[in-house]
Scaffold this active site. Structure first.
Site, mmCIF file in Angstrom:
data_model
loop_
_atom_site.group_PDB
_atom_site.id
_atom_site.type_symbol
_atom_site.label_atom_id
_atom_site.label_comp_id
_atom_site.label_asym_id
_atom_site.label_seq_id
_atom_site.Cartn_x
_atom_site.Cartn_y
_atom_site.Cartn_z
ATOM 1 N N SER A 172 80.938 22.711 58.619
ATOM 2 C CA SER A 172 80.266 23.793 57.896
ATOM 3 C C SER A 172 79.342 24.526 58.845
ATOM 4 C CB SER A 172 79.448 23.268 56.705
ATOM 5 O OG SER A 172 78.455 24.203 56.317
ATOM 6 N N TYR A 185 71.719 18.276 53.085
ATOM 7 C CA TYR A 185 73.057 18.686 53.516
ATOM 8 C C TYR A 185 73.026 19.168 54.967
ATOM 9 C CZ TYR A 185 77.352 21.512 53.629
ATOM 10 O OH TYR A 185 78.562 22.065 53.960
#
Length: 339
Positions: A172, A185
Site C-alpha cells: 500500500s 495501519y
C-alpha cells in the site's frame, strides 16, 4: 561540441543504458502462470479474489487462504465455476505461525511444491491517534506485518530447496507515506515495506524474487470491512469516499493486473494508480512541504478527535450513514460475496 551538450548526451546515454538493462532483466526473469502453484492470502473477497481470478484465467493451480471457511468455500466455488484448473481452500489465520505453516504444508501435500506466494491479507482501523489503544497497534502488526513474516518464513525452505520462487507483498502507498487517522495501519505497512525490500536483497541469490506492490486505495468495497473509531460516521465518510470515488482511488482489477505483471517479471516494486504515483513523486521532490500539507489536512479537513472511548465499529454497520453514491461507485463484481 560544447560541454553542456556532452553532459546532456551522456545523461541520455546513461538513461538509455539503464532502461535497456531493466528491459533485458524483465525479459530474462519473466514467467507465466500456467501450471504454477500459487498461494494467495486474504483471498476470499475483494482484491485477493480478483488476484485469484486473474491467476485462474492464466492456468494457475490456486491455494486460497482466509480466516472464514464459509467465505473461502464460496470463493472456491466461484473460481471453479469460472474454469479454474484446481482450487484448494485452507482456512488460515496468518497471525498464528502454526496456521501459516499448515497452509504451506497443505499446499505442498497437494501439489508437491509452491511457486508463488502472494501476501494480501490485511486489516485497517481508522480514527485519530487519541482513540487508538495498544491493542489496535498490536492487531495491525499481527496481520499486516507478522502475518507476512509467518507465511514467508514457512515457505522459504521449500523455495530455497527448489532454487526458485516469487513472493508478492501487497503493501500500500500507506507504507511509503504516513496517512493521518490510520496510524496502526501505516506503522505496520512501513514495517512491511522494509521487510519486503530487505528480503528482496537477501533472496535474489537463491532465484527467489520478492516484489512490493504499492497501490492507491482500491475500489473493492474495503471501507465496509475497515474498523472505525472516534467520530465514527465522519471517519467512515471520508475514508469511504477516498476508497470509492474513481478520481481518488484505483480500480482493483488494474491493481490485480499490475501485481501479476510485476511478480511475473520479477520486479522489485510497483506503484499502482495515479494518486499513489503522484504522492510518491511529490514526497520525493518536496518531502517537507508534503508533510506540512498533510498536517494541515489533519487539522482542518479530517474529523475532530471526539468520542474517543467508543468501541470500534465495522464499516458494514455504518453504511447507512453515507450517500448511496458510494454503492454505485464500487463495481458489484469487486464487492465481497459477489460474483
Amino acid at each position: 561540441m560544447r560541454g553542456r551538450d556532452k553532459v546532456l548526451l551522456g545523461a541520455l546515454a546513461g538513461a538509455g543504458a539503464i532502461w535497456g538493462t531493466r528491459a533485458y532483466l524483465r525479459y530474462r526473469r519473466r514467467i507465466g502462470l500456467a501450471d504454477r502453484v500459487v498461494i494467495i492470502t486474504g483471498a476470499s473477497s475483494g482484491h485477493g479474489l480478483l488476484v485469484a481470478r486473474e491467476a485462474a484465467e492464466k492456468g494457475a493451480h490456486l491455494v486460497l487462504a482466509a480466516r472464514k471457511a464459509e467465505d473461502l468455500k464460496q470463493a472456491e466455488a466461484e473460481l471453479l465455476r469460472l474454469g479454474a484448473r484446481s482450487v484448494l481452500s485452507v482456512p488460515t489465520d496468518v497471525t498464528k505461525p502454526d496456521e501459516a505453516k499448515n497452509l504451506i504444508d497443505r499446499a505442498i501435500e497437494r501439489h508437491g511444491r509452491i511457486d508463488i506466494l502472494i501476501n494480501n491479507a490485511g486489516i485497517i482501523t481508522v480514527g485519530p491517534v487519541e482513540s487508538m489503544t495498544l491493542d489496535d497497534f498490536h492487531q495491525a502488526m499481527a496481520t499486516n506485518f507478522w502475518g507476512v513474516v509467518h507465511t514467508t518464513m514457512a515457505v522459504l525452505p521449500q523455495m530455497k530447496a527448489q532454487q526458485f520462487g516469487r513472493i508478492g507483498n501487497v503493501v500500500s502507498v500507506g507504507g511509503l507515506r504516513a496517512v493521518p487517522h490510520m496510524l496502526p495501519y501505516t506503522a505496520s505497512k512501513f514495517a512491511l515495506s522494509g521487510f519486503t525490500d530487505g528480503l528482496r536483497s537477501e533472496l535474489a541469490r537463491d532465484n527467489i524474487l520478492v516484489t512490493g506492490i504499492y497501490p492507491s486505495t482500491m475500489r473493492t468495497g474495503g471501507h465496509t470491512h475497515a474498523w472505525f473509531k472516534g467520530k465514527q460516521e465522519d471517519e467512515f465518510t471520508w475514508f469511504a469516499l477516498g476508497d470509492s470515488l474513481p478520481l481518488l482511488s484505483t480500480s482493483a482489477e488494474q491493481v490485480a493486473h499490475r501485481l501479476w505483471q510485476a511478480v511475473c517479471d520479477g520486479e522489485p516494486s510497483v506503484v499502482v494508480g495515479w494518486p499513489a504515483r503522484a504522492l510518491v513523486l511529490l514526497q520525493n521532490l518536496l518531502p517537507n512541504e508534503i508533510a506540512e500539507v498533510i498536517a494541515l489536512a489533519d487539522r482542518y479537513v479530517l474529523p475532530a478527535s471526539e468520542n474517543l472511548d467508543a468501541p470500534a465499529k465495522q464499516g458494514q454497520d455504518l453504511e447507512g450513514t453515507v450517500p448511496n453514491l458510494l454503492n454505485r461507485a464500487v463495481p458489484a463484481k469487486a464487492r465481497p460475496g459477489t460474483a
